[in-house]
Design an enzyme around this catalytic site. Structure first.
Site, PDB file in Angstrom:
ATOM      1  N   SER A 195       0.858  -1.186   0.000  1.00  0.00           N
ATOM      2  CA  SER A 195       0.000   0.000   0.000  1.00  0.00           C
ATOM      3  C   SER A 195       0.892   1.233   0.000  1.00  0.00           C
ATOM      4  O   SER A 195       2.121   1.141   0.007  1.00  0.00           O
ATOM      5  CB  SER A 195      -0.895   0.006   1.242  1.00  0.00           C
ATOM      6  OG  SER A 195      -0.102   0.118   2.416  1.00  0.00           O
ATOM      7  N   LYS A 196       0.263   2.405   0.003  1.00  0.00           N
ATOM      8  CA  LYS A 196       1.038   3.646  -0.053  1.00  0.00           C
ATOM      9  C   LYS A 196       1.990   3.786   1.126  1.00  0.00           C
ATOM     10  O   LYS A 196       3.068   4.363   1.002  1.00  0.00           O
ATOM     11  CB  LYS A 196       0.095   4.850  -0.110  1.00  0.00           C
ATOM     12  CG  LYS A 196      -0.554   5.031  -1.475  1.00  0.00           C
ATOM     13  CD  LYS A 196      -1.347   6.314  -1.544  1.00  0.00           C
ATOM     14  CE  LYS A 196      -1.953   6.501  -2.946  1.00  0.00           C
ATOM     15  NZ  LYS A 196      -2.746   7.733  -3.023  1.00  0.00           N
ATOM     16  N   ARG A 197       1.602   3.239   2.273  1.00  0.00           N
ATOM     17  CA  ARG A 197       2.482   3.385   3.437  1.00  0.00           C
ATOM     18  C   ARG A 197       3.770   2.577   3.271  1.00  0.00           C
ATOM     19  O   ARG A 197       4.765   2.826   3.947  1.00  0.00           O
ATOM     20  CB  ARG A 197       1.754   2.988   4.720  1.00  0.00           C
ATOM     21  CG  ARG A 197       1.465   1.514   4.864  1.00  0.00           C
ATOM     22  CD  ARG A 197       0.610   1.252   6.103  1.00  0.00           C
ATOM     23  NE  ARG A 197       0.190  -0.137   6.178  1.00  0.00           N
ATOM     24  CZ  ARG A 197       0.894  -1.091   6.762  1.00  0.00           C
ATOM     25  NH1 ARG A 197       2.056  -0.814   7.310  1.00  0.00           N
ATOM     26  NH2 ARG A 197       0.441  -2.334   6.803  1.00  0.00           N
ATOM     27  N   GLY A 212       5.285   2.424   0.334  1.00  0.00           N
ATOM     28  CA  GLY A 212       6.011   3.009  -0.794  1.00  0.00           C
ATOM     29  C   GLY A 212       5.386   2.703  -2.131  1.00  0.00           C
ATOM     30  O   GLY A 212       6.035   2.802  -3.156  1.00  0.00           O
TER      31      GLY A 212
END
Length: 476
Positions: A251-253, A255
């Site tokens: 996910s975005k967390r 990267g």
């Protein structure tokens, strides 16, 4: 080179332009490109832009720009799926005429009632084939309809996947899905199959989240092969997805941002990301650093693992540091100049690269390390740097300035000898003198070696910066 089927290998990368080119997509593109190049085949690009509401030109541009930045070139111009709706409909009607598809007149209300009943009975949620064997005359005159595929209900479908191995699904589990909507537009399942066939794709390499789609797409391929021939099954290779370093879905967390963000915000070089993506789920012994040419020579599907790979930004940064140390100084100088907002100082940046590169893991760190070269006097000081410039340090800087001013040989060796001699005269360790020097010369407490800093700034600028912080009381 021919594939196992005797045909030239043709792969395709087929992104949907509803967002950026993320890490998973970039790796899929890389694996397809490498497989084609390894087998001296053809690598093709298809933009699956049939979702007109969510597809944007900006996303298309970013995907193509990201692929180009990674060095993935294609053997034909991109094919846009939205241009081929008429061809997709043509195949749907061929299937209908040959009895491999049928018209379904179920209304949205009919389908919702069917789903409600299935939910209540805890049955699988799939179309119940209510129009599969009914006569069209039973439908209201002029009623809208969709065209559904008539999937075999007996037996099983087996795929010998190049990564997953043998995978079997009972045909009864595959529903008669829609090929052509009531408005005449094709569905994704139909469009993909037709485009792959028309592009001559022999190998479909994609994420294993598409494995179920393969079992739905094969009946179309086999029905069309029965109708007109020349529709062979493709070779499938479904690659495990990428997870975060903690094992959770990426996910975005973790990267999971666009490729351009790694270039623009993380300061990653394309060869570093290329190498890192290559090693995400594929390996060759214990090799970590692999050039593009070596990757083409070595890559094959038998090196792809069956387990999800883990994305680790720290490993990418470390690998990027390796490629920065290997990179051409003038090339890095141009990238850093752009980060610093101009190209006026590229020659000085090029000269600085040998002393900046060893410590940097990104282009951004190179830019931060080089920033002192272009600061205007009076230098803005960090809090730590200002703390080093007490009265005693300023007096010592004044004495050092006098000695450096007499130095006609402005080289590393000469400057080091002069500075050490002065430190010995003061009965100080070199560090006690070097740290205030660094603060005066750079405005910070971290920089390349202090004598490298003096050489890069030059005599005039170095003395001006030191004098700006020196105490007049020291010049006696």
């Amino acid at each position: 080179m021919a594939s196992e089927t005797g045909k030239q290998v043709v792969t395709r990368f087929a992104p949907s332009p509803t967002g950026f080119l993320h890490i998973g997509g970039a790796r899929t593109a890389l694996f397809n490109w490498l497989y084609a190049r390894h087998h001296r085949g053809r690598a093709l690009l298809r933009i699956e832009d049939t979702d007109r509401k969510r597809s944007t030109q900006d996303a298309i541009d970013k995907i193509i720009e990201g692929l180009d930045w990674l060095g993935l070139d294609y053997d034909e111009p991109p094919l846009f799926q939205s241009d081929r709706a008429a061809r997709h409909a043509e195949v749907a009607n061929q299937l209908l005429e040959a009895g491999h598809a049928y018209k379904c007149y179920a209304t949205p209300e009919d389908l919702e009632a069917m789903r409600a009943e299935q939910r209540a009975n805890k049955q699988p949620m799939r179309y119940d084939r209510r129009w599969r064997d009914r006569d069209e005359s039973e439908a209201p005159k002029g009623a809208p309809y969709v065209i559904r595929l008539k999937v075999p209900t007996e037996g099983e479908t087996v795929i010998e996947d190049e990564v997953q191995g043998k995978v079997t699904v009972q045909n009864a589990e595959i529903d008669d899905y829609v090929l052509l909507r009531a408005d005449g537009t094709p569905t994704y399942m139909l469009a993909v199959v037709v485009d792959d066939h028309d592009m001559g794709v022999t190998h479909i390499i994609r994420g294993d989240d598409h494995l179920n789609n393969a079992f739905r797409q094969l009946p179309v391929i086999r029905a069309m092969d029965a109708i007109e021939g020349g529709w062979p099954d493709p070779v499938y290779a479904h690659v495990p997805l990428i997870h975060g370093a903690d094992g959770a879905k990426l996910s975005k967390r973790h990267g999971a941002v666009g490729v351009e963000a790694y270039r623009d915000e993380e300061g990653v070089l394309p060869e570093a990301l290329f190498n890192y993506l290559l090693r995400l789920g594929w390996g060759h012994g214990d090799r970590e650093e692999i050039t593009r040419e070596e990757a083409i020579e070595l890559f094959d599907l038998d090196g792809v693992g069956k387990s999800p790979s883990r994305f680790d930004i720290k490993k990418l940064q470390n690998l990027n540091g390796h490629y920065i140390r290997e990179a051409d100084d003038a090339r890095l100088a141009a990238l850093v100049a752009e980060k610093l907002g101009g190209h006026a100082h590229q020659q000085l940046l090029t000269e600085a690269m040998p002393v900046l590169k060893p410590r940097a893991k990104s282009v951004d760190e190179l830019a931060e390390g080089a920033a002192f070269l272009f600061k205007q006097r009076p230098l803005e000081m960090t809090e730590k740097a200002a703390g080093l410039l007490d009265d005693e340090a300023r007096v010592r800087l004044a004495g050092l300035s006098e000695r450096l001013a007499q130095e006609n040989n402005w080289t590393l060796e000469a400057l080091e000898a002069t500075t050490k001699s002065y430190a010995e005269q003061l009965e100080l360790g070199l560090g006690k003198l070097a740290q205030p020097m660094r603060a005066a010369l750079t405005g910070t407490t971290t920089s390349p070696g202090i004598f490298d800093v003096l050489v890069l700034l030059g005599k005039e600028e170095s003395l001006a910066r030191i004098d700006a912080q020196a105490s007049p009381a020291g010049k006696e």
